[in-house]
Every structure is written in C-alpha cells, then in structure tokens.
Design a protein around this motif. Structure first.
Motif, short mmCIF file in Angstrom:
data_model
loop_
_atom_site.label_atom_id
_atom_site.label_comp_id
_atom_site.label_asym_id
_atom_site.label_seq_id
_atom_site.Cartn_x
_atom_site.Cartn_y
_atom_site.Cartn_z
N ALA A 76 0.83 -1.20 0.00
CA ALA A 76 0.00 0.00 0.00
C ALA A 76 0.87 1.26 0.00
CB ALA A 76 -0.92 0.00 1.22
N ARG A 77 1.95 1.23 0.75
CA ARG A 77 2.86 2.38 0.78
C ARG A 77 3.52 2.59 -0.58
NH1 ARG A 77 5.31 5.98 3.89
NH2 ARG A 77 7.54 6.37 3.62
N ALA A 78 3.91 1.49 -1.24
CA ALA A 78 4.53 1.60 -2.56
C ALA A 78 3.54 2.19 -3.57
CB ALA A 78 5.01 0.23 -3.02
N LYS A 79 2.26 1.77 -3.49
CA LYS A 79 1.24 2.32 -4.39
C LYS A 79 1.04 3.81 -4.13
CE LYS A 79 -1.62 -1.81 -5.01
NZ LYS A 79 -2.89 -2.42 -4.64
N ALA A 80 1.00 4.19 -2.86
CA ALA A 80 0.81 5.60 -2.50
C ALA A 80 2.00 6.44 -2.98
CB ALA A 80 0.63 5.75 -0.99
N MET A 81 3.22 5.91 -2.80
CA MET A 81 4.41 6.64 -3.25
C MET A 81 4.38 6.82 -4.76
SD MET A 81 6.53 7.20 -0.57
CE MET A 81 8.24 7.01 -0.96
N ALA A 82 3.94 5.79 -5.49
CA ALA A 82 3.87 5.89 -6.94
C ALA A 82 2.80 6.90 -7.37
CB ALA A 82 3.57 4.52 -7.54
N ALA A 83 1.67 6.91 -6.68
CA ALA A 83 0.59 7.82 -7.03
C ALA A 83 0.94 9.28 -6.73
CB ALA A 83 -0.68 7.44 -6.28
N CYS A 84 1.76 9.52 -5.73
CA CYS A 84 2.10 10.88 -5.30
C CYS A 84 3.51 11.28 -5.71
CB CYS A 84 1.95 11.00 -3.78
SG CYS A 84 0.32 10.57 -3.18
N GLN A 85 4.08 10.60 -6.67
CA GLN A 85 5.48 10.78 -7.01
C GLN A 85 5.85 12.20 -7.44
OE1 GLN A 85 6.88 7.92 -9.79
NE2 GLN A 85 9.02 8.40 -9.42
N GLY A 86 5.06 12.86 -8.24
CA GLY A 86 5.43 14.18 -8.76
C GLY A 86 5.07 15.33 -7.83
N LYS A 87 4.47 15.06 -6.70
CA LYS A 87 3.99 16.12 -5.82
C LYS A 87 4.97 16.37 -4.68
CE LYS A 87 -0.64 14.97 -7.07
NZ LYS A 87 -1.60 13.96 -6.93
N MET A 88 4.94 17.60 -4.15
CA MET A 88 5.84 17.96 -3.05
C MET A 88 5.09 18.80 -2.03
SD MET A 88 9.33 18.85 -5.10
CE MET A 88 10.38 18.71 -3.67
N GLY A 89 5.63 18.83 -0.82
CA GLY A 89 5.11 19.69 0.23
C GLY A 89 3.72 19.29 0.69
N PRO A 90 2.87 20.29 0.98
CA PRO A 90 1.52 20.01 1.47
C PRO A 90 0.68 19.21 0.48
CG PRO A 90 2.05 22.32 1.78
CD PRO A 90 3.17 21.72 0.98
N GLU A 91 0.92 19.42 -0.80
CA GLU A 91 0.17 18.67 -1.81
C GLU A 91 0.50 17.18 -1.72
OE1 GLU A 91 -0.51 18.68 -6.65
OE2 GLU A 91 1.11 19.87 -5.79
N ARG A 92 1.78 16.86 -1.49
CA ARG A 92 2.20 15.46 -1.35
C ARG A 92 1.62 14.86 -0.08
NH1 ARG A 92 5.98 11.64 -2.75
NH2 ARG A 92 6.81 10.43 -1.03
N ARG A 93 1.65 15.61 1.02
CA ARG A 93 1.11 15.11 2.29
C ARG A 93 -0.38 14.79 2.13
NH1 ARG A 93 1.26 19.43 5.46
NH2 ARG A 93 3.50 19.32 5.68
N HIS A 94 -1.11 15.70 1.47
CA HIS A 94 -2.54 15.48 1.25
C HIS A 94 -2.77 14.25 0.37
CE1 HIS A 94 -6.52 16.19 -0.61
NE2 HIS A 94 -6.82 16.54 0.62
N CYS A 95 -1.96 14.11 -0.67
CA CYS A 95 -2.08 12.96 -1.57
C CYS A 95 -1.82 11.65 -0.81
CB CYS A 95 -1.09 13.10 -2.72
SG CYS A 95 -1.08 11.69 -3.86
N MET A 96 -0.77 11.63 0.01
CA MET A 96 -0.44 10.42 0.78
C MET A 96 -1.56 10.08 1.76
SD MET A 96 2.45 9.12 -0.24
CE MET A 96 3.19 8.17 1.06
N GLN A 97 -2.16 11.10 2.38
CA GLN A 97 -3.26 10.85 3.31
C GLN A 97 -4.47 10.28 2.57
OE1 GLN A 97 -3.70 14.69 5.08
NE2 GLN A 97 -2.19 14.29 6.67
N GLU A 98 -4.75 10.81 1.39
CA GLU A 98 -5.87 10.29 0.60
C GLU A 98 -5.59 8.85 0.15
OE1 GLU A 98 -8.87 11.63 0.09
OE2 GLU A 98 -8.21 13.23 1.41
N GLN A 99 -4.37 8.57 -0.23
CA GLN A 99 -4.02 7.22 -0.66
C GLN A 99 -4.11 6.24 0.51
OE1 GLN A 99 -3.40 6.09 -3.78
NE2 GLN A 99 -3.99 8.15 -4.42
N ARG A 100 -3.79 6.70 1.71
CA ARG A 100 -3.88 5.85 2.89
C ARG A 100 -5.31 5.39 3.13
NH1 ARG A 100 -1.29 9.27 6.82
NH2 ARG A 100 0.51 9.23 5.48
#
Length: 180
Positions: A73-97
């Motif tokens: 699940a973490r690998a999928k989330a990292m792949a889905a949020c790969q191009g994002k940084m900062g707060p946008e990445r944090r939000h993406c990772m939380q949504e993927q979780r």
C-alpha cells in the motif's frame, strides 16, 4: 597610535567576518550534505542514500501478511504521489492511505474505525484534527492485546490527556507515564 588602532580594528573585523565560515562543518564532518551517512534520511520525496534505513524484513514481523500489505500500500501511494511535493504530497499520501484494504491489516476493525474517524475529521486544521481523531476512535480493547497491562496504562494516559493539545498534551503524557 592611529595606525595601531586601525590594525586592531581591521583584524577584529576580519575575524568576525570569517567566524561563521569557520563554524560550518566541512564535507563528511556531520553536515547536512548527505555524504556522512547521518544527515541524509528518507524524507519527503528524497531518494534512498547512504543514511537510509534498510527496508524491514516482513518475514520477521509479528504479522507477515499485514506487513506485506502495508508495504504494498505504501509503494502504491508513493507511486501515485510521485510528482507532488510539500503540502500537496502530504494530502495525496493521506488520501491514498484511505484506499488501504482493511481486510489485510492486523486489526481490521480498528483500521475501519480509523478510516471513518479520518473521513469525519479530515477538514479540520492539524491540532483540531488530532483531537478529533482521538475522540472519534473507539477505545482499544485491552483484553485482546498481547500485553494487557501496558495497554491499560496507555489507555489511561489517553483518557487523562484527551482534552489537551500540543506541548500540554506531551507534558500530560509524560506525567502519566512517569507516575508509578
């Protein structure tokens, strides 16, 4: 006399200007340049470097299937949020979780409860979010815990400190765990 005073003043000025450069660590001396193995961890969006931890061996985990599911699940989330940084990445990772399959977790009921609490609290700012999550999560059933005594201590500490935020919350927990 004037020349001597000028020499002393210029020496003092030159030493004060050079002092910050002397205080900086050089390469490999503990700085944050990533070459010493101490300053380069796996942060937000960083690649694995000399100081990165090795991945955990799921075969040695208490629940190997849950460990493997978490890693996937973490690998999928990292792949889905790969191009994002900062707060946008944090939000993406939380949504993927939130897309995690709770049937594969070590405690499916607690996983589902955490998802429901997250969806109820997700629009709140960080301190209020943490407090909301603590209030919405059901209490842990310590009778099923591997170490019931430790679970009881943690549950009492959570109950005693549930209305506090930030440093006050940390100090309250510290007090609860130091009292015996």
């Amino acid at each position: 006399m004037k020349t001597r005073l000028m020499m002393i003043a210029s020496t003092l000025l030159a030493s004060l200007l050079c002092l910050p450069a002397l205080a900086q660590p050089g390469p490999g001396m503990g700085g944050m340049d990533g070459r010493n193995g101490m300053g380069s961890g796996m942060g937000m969006g960083q690649k694995a470097g000399p100081g990165a931890r090795a991945p955990r061996d799921c075969a040695q985990a208490l629940n190997p299937s849950a460990c493997t599911a978490h890693r996937e699940a973490r690998a999928k989330a990292m792949a889905a949020c790969q191009g994002k940084m900062g707060p946008e990445r944090r939000h993406c990772m939380q949504e993927q979780r939130q897309n995690f399959d709770c049937t594969k977790s070590a405690n499916p009921q607690r996983c589902e409860a955490r998802k429901q609490a997250y969806s109820a609290c997700k629009d709140q700012p960080r301190p209020a979010f943490r407090q909301c999550m603590q209030q919405k999560m059901p209490p842990v059933d310590c009778s099923e815990a591997p170490n019931a005594q430790r679970c009881d201590i943690h549950q009492k500490a959570r109950d005693a400190c549930k209305d506090k935020l930030g440093p006050e919350h940390r100090a309250c927990l510290h007090e609860q765990f130091n009292v015996e």
